[in-house]
Design an enzyme around this catalytic site. Structure first.
Site, PDB file in Angstrom:
ATOM      1  CE1 TYR A 140      -3.308   2.928   1.052  1.00  0.00           C
ATOM      2  CE2 TYR A 140      -1.914   3.193   2.988  1.00  0.00           C
ATOM      3  CZ  TYR A 140      -2.929   3.649   2.173  1.00  0.00           C
ATOM      4  OH  TYR A 140      -3.568   4.828   2.476  1.00  0.00           O
ATOM      5  CD  GLU A 272      -1.444  -1.380   9.994  1.00  0.00           C
ATOM      6  OE1 GLU A 272      -1.530  -0.174  10.278  1.00  0.00           O
ATOM      7  OE2 GLU A 272      -2.362  -2.178  10.148  1.00  0.00           O
TER       8      GLU A 272
HETATM    9  N1  LIG Z   1      -8.389   7.710   6.547  1.00  0.00           N
HETATM   10  C1  LIG Z   1      -7.103   7.764   6.833  1.00  0.00           C
HETATM   11  O1  LIG Z   1      -6.725   7.753   8.008  1.00  0.00           O
HETATM   12  C2  LIG Z   1      -6.064   7.850   5.741  1.00  0.00           C
HETATM   13  C3  LIG Z   1      -4.710   7.794   6.124  1.00  0.00           C
HETATM   14  C4  LIG Z   1      -3.742   7.878   5.117  1.00  0.00           C
HETATM   15  C5  LIG Z   1      -4.113   8.042   3.800  1.00  0.00           C
HETATM   16  N2  LIG Z   1      -5.424   8.083   3.464  1.00  0.00           N
HETATM   17  C6  LIG Z   1      -5.767   8.246   2.044  1.00  0.00           C
HETATM   18  O2  LIG Z   1      -6.832   9.175   1.944  1.00  0.00           O
HETATM   19  C7  LIG Z   1      -7.708   8.806   0.882  1.00  0.00           C
HETATM   20  C8  LIG Z   1      -9.140   8.707   1.379  1.00  0.00           C
HETATM   21  O3  LIG Z   1      -9.191   7.779   2.452  1.00  0.00           O
HETATM   22  P1  LIG Z   1     -10.556   7.393   3.184  1.00  0.00           P
HETATM   23  O4  LIG Z   1     -10.224   7.063   4.581  1.00  0.00           O
HETATM   24  O5  LIG Z   1     -11.596   8.416   2.906  1.00  0.00           O
HETATM   25  O6  LIG Z   1     -10.888   6.022   2.446  1.00  0.00           O
HETATM   26  P2  LIG Z   1     -12.275   5.464   1.906  1.00  0.00           P
HETATM   27  O7  LIG Z   1     -12.019   4.030   1.561  1.00  0.00           O
HETATM   28  O8  LIG Z   1     -13.369   5.794   2.848  1.00  0.00           O
HETATM   29  O9  LIG Z   1     -12.471   6.291   0.565  1.00  0.00           O
HETATM   30  C9  LIG Z   1     -11.878   5.935  -0.652  1.00  0.00           C
HETATM   31  C10 LIG Z   1     -12.953   6.012  -1.712  1.00  0.00           C
HETATM   32  O10 LIG Z   1     -12.376   5.692  -2.988  1.00  0.00           O
HETATM   33  C11 LIG Z   1     -13.335   4.961  -3.719  1.00  0.00           C
HETATM   34  N3  LIG Z   1     -12.640   4.188  -4.758  1.00  0.00           N
HETATM   35  C12 LIG Z   1     -11.810   3.128  -4.590  1.00  0.00           C
HETATM   36  N4  LIG Z   1     -11.388   2.692  -5.786  1.00  0.00           N
HETATM   37  C13 LIG Z   1     -11.952   3.503  -6.718  1.00  0.00           C
HETATM   38  C14 LIG Z   1     -11.887   3.556  -8.141  1.00  0.00           C
HETATM   39  N5  LIG Z   1     -11.166   2.652  -8.829  1.00  0.00           N
HETATM   40  N6  LIG Z   1     -12.584   4.515  -8.801  1.00  0.00           N
HETATM   41  C15 LIG Z   1     -13.334   5.407  -8.101  1.00  0.00           C
HETATM   42  N7  LIG Z   1     -13.439   5.403  -6.750  1.00  0.00           N
HETATM   43  C16 LIG Z   1     -12.747   4.469  -6.073  1.00  0.00           C
HETATM   44  C17 LIG Z   1     -14.029   4.069  -2.684  1.00  0.00           C
HETATM   45  O11 LIG Z   1     -15.308   3.631  -3.104  1.00  0.00           O
HETATM   46  C18 LIG Z   1     -14.089   5.000  -1.487  1.00  0.00           C
HETATM   47  O12 LIG Z   1     -15.321   5.699  -1.438  1.00  0.00           O
HETATM   48  C19 LIG Z   1      -7.144   7.511   0.311  1.00  0.00           C
HETATM   49  O13 LIG Z   1      -6.383   7.829  -0.810  1.00  0.00           O
HETATM   50  C20 LIG Z   1      -6.271   6.963   1.406  1.00  0.00           C
HETATM   51  O14 LIG Z   1      -5.214   6.184   0.871  1.00  0.00           O
HETATM   52  C21 LIG Z   1      -6.409   7.976   4.411  1.00  0.00           C
END
Ligand SMILES: NC(=O)c1ccc[n+]([C@@H]2O[C@H](COP(=O)([O-])OP(=O)(O)OC[C@H]3O[C@@H](n4cnc5c(N)ncnc54)[C@H](O)[C@@H]3O)[C@@H](O)[C@H]2O)c1
Length: 323
Positions: A140, A272
């Protein structure tokens, strides 16, 4: 004056849904893209011009017409899933990102904000983590960092202003609690509210830097308004960390449980980092600082999830009533 138009990928997810809501509240026009693989329509406000599309689709550039800025949040981000399906992960997190960058370039988007992750520091153990040095180890982390490097490449070669945000553990309302391995705050609350025993992967001593979604959104808005954020990388955390067991105890306290359930300890699913702790000097320099205390933030999530459970119970009661 014309309202700025902002496109958010992953708009039906946790951070994306909250961000769209905040942007709407601030008067922006918002286009949301999400393939709903993980996200749900419940997270999408009616004011969002929402399209259920995959970011890998070749003809997505149509949605980028007249867009001023893009927040690229869509990703495959469940760690065990990423390890199990590395091809799909790369396809979404790398090819999908390039597709979104190409569409942004095609329509002259000026600003691109990329959702990177604290996972890029996972092989380093000098804390707090500073933005200069990264060492991604897991699938990841490598895929997220690759996406960030492509974003930088589009800045260098095509002049898009890129801001990379390395989120630490973002938490708050609308965080997905339905996944098998859902984020820890929501997972603990939901299990305890349902009278079940929450699972702790590992021994509970891992420490995480938690940051509340409202604070994260404050910084999102800043990236749109403050040109000093262009071309830079920022750590988005709070600068304090808590062990998973401490979070467990906090949730027990906030729920006021007389008989706290015992956690079920299970082997870790993916290797992790033991500790995350962020250096936020660069974000502080731009006038941002995290305002939400962990207790208030978790209380916020408790209220949200209590409301979700009440709604589900009422729907269930209506269903039975209809039979
Ligand atoms: N939440 C955290 O603590 C955290 C920490 C580090 C990084 N991030 C990054 O932040 C971003 C958002 O995270 P989140 O917690 O809201 O995750 P989440 O899984 O709730 O949201 C990600 C969204 O992307 C959509 N998605 C996945 N594949 C897709 C595709 N091929 N086409 C269109 N949509 C697609 C999913 O349906 C989902 O709604 C991500 O990129 C994640 O890697 C989040």
């Amino acid at each position: 004056m014309r309202k700025q138009k902002i496109l958010v990928t992953g708009a039906a997810g946790f951070i994306g849904g909250n961000l769209c809501e905040r942007l709407i509240g601030e008067g922006y026009r918002v286009v949301g893209l999400d393939n709903l693989s993980v996200g749900t329509l419940e997270n999408v406000r009616p004011e969002v011009d929402f399209h259920a599309v995959d970011i890998r689709r070749k003809n997505i550039s149509w949605f980028f017409r007249d867009v001023d800025a893009v927040f690229h949040l869509a990703a495959k981000n469940c760690l065990p899933d990423c390890l199990a399906s590395p091809h799909e992960m790369c396809d979404i997190n790398i090819n999908g990102t390039v597709n979104v960058l190409e569409a942004s370039k095609a329509h002259g988007v000026k600003k691109f904000v990329y959702a990177d992750s604290s996972a890029v520091y996972e092989d380093l153990d000098d804390f707090p983590s500073r933005v200069e040095k990264v060492a991604p180890r897991g699938a990841y982390a490598i895929s997220k960092h690759s996406g960030a490097m492509f974003a930088k490449m589009y800045e260098t070669f095509f002049g898009i202003n890129v801001t990379i945000l390395r989120y630490f553990n973002v938490y708050g309302p609308a965080q997905d609690y339905r996944r098998v391995t859902s984020p820890v705050v929501g997972a603990f609350i939901m299990k305890m509210l349902s009278g079940e025993n929450p699972t702790i992967y590992g021994d509970g001593n891992k420490r995480r830097d938690f940051v509340h979604i409202d604070d994260v959104n404050d910084f999102h808005l800043l990236t749109l308004k403050d040109r000093r954020s262009d071309g830079r990388v920022f750590n988005i955390g709070s600068g304090a960390n808590y062990s998973i067991s401490e979070i467990y105890d906090l949730v027990v306290d906030l729920l006021g449980l007389e008989m706290p359930p015992k956690p079920i300890y299970q082997e870790e699913l993916s290797r992790e980092a033991e500790v995350t702790l962020v250096d936020i000097s660069e974000t502080l320099e731009l006038g941002w600082k995290p305002k939400t205390e962990i207790t208030d933030g978790i209380r916020d999530s408790v209220e949200y999830l209590r409301h979700v459970m009440d709604k589900d119970r009422n729907l269930l009661a209506e269903d039975f009533g209809a039979i």
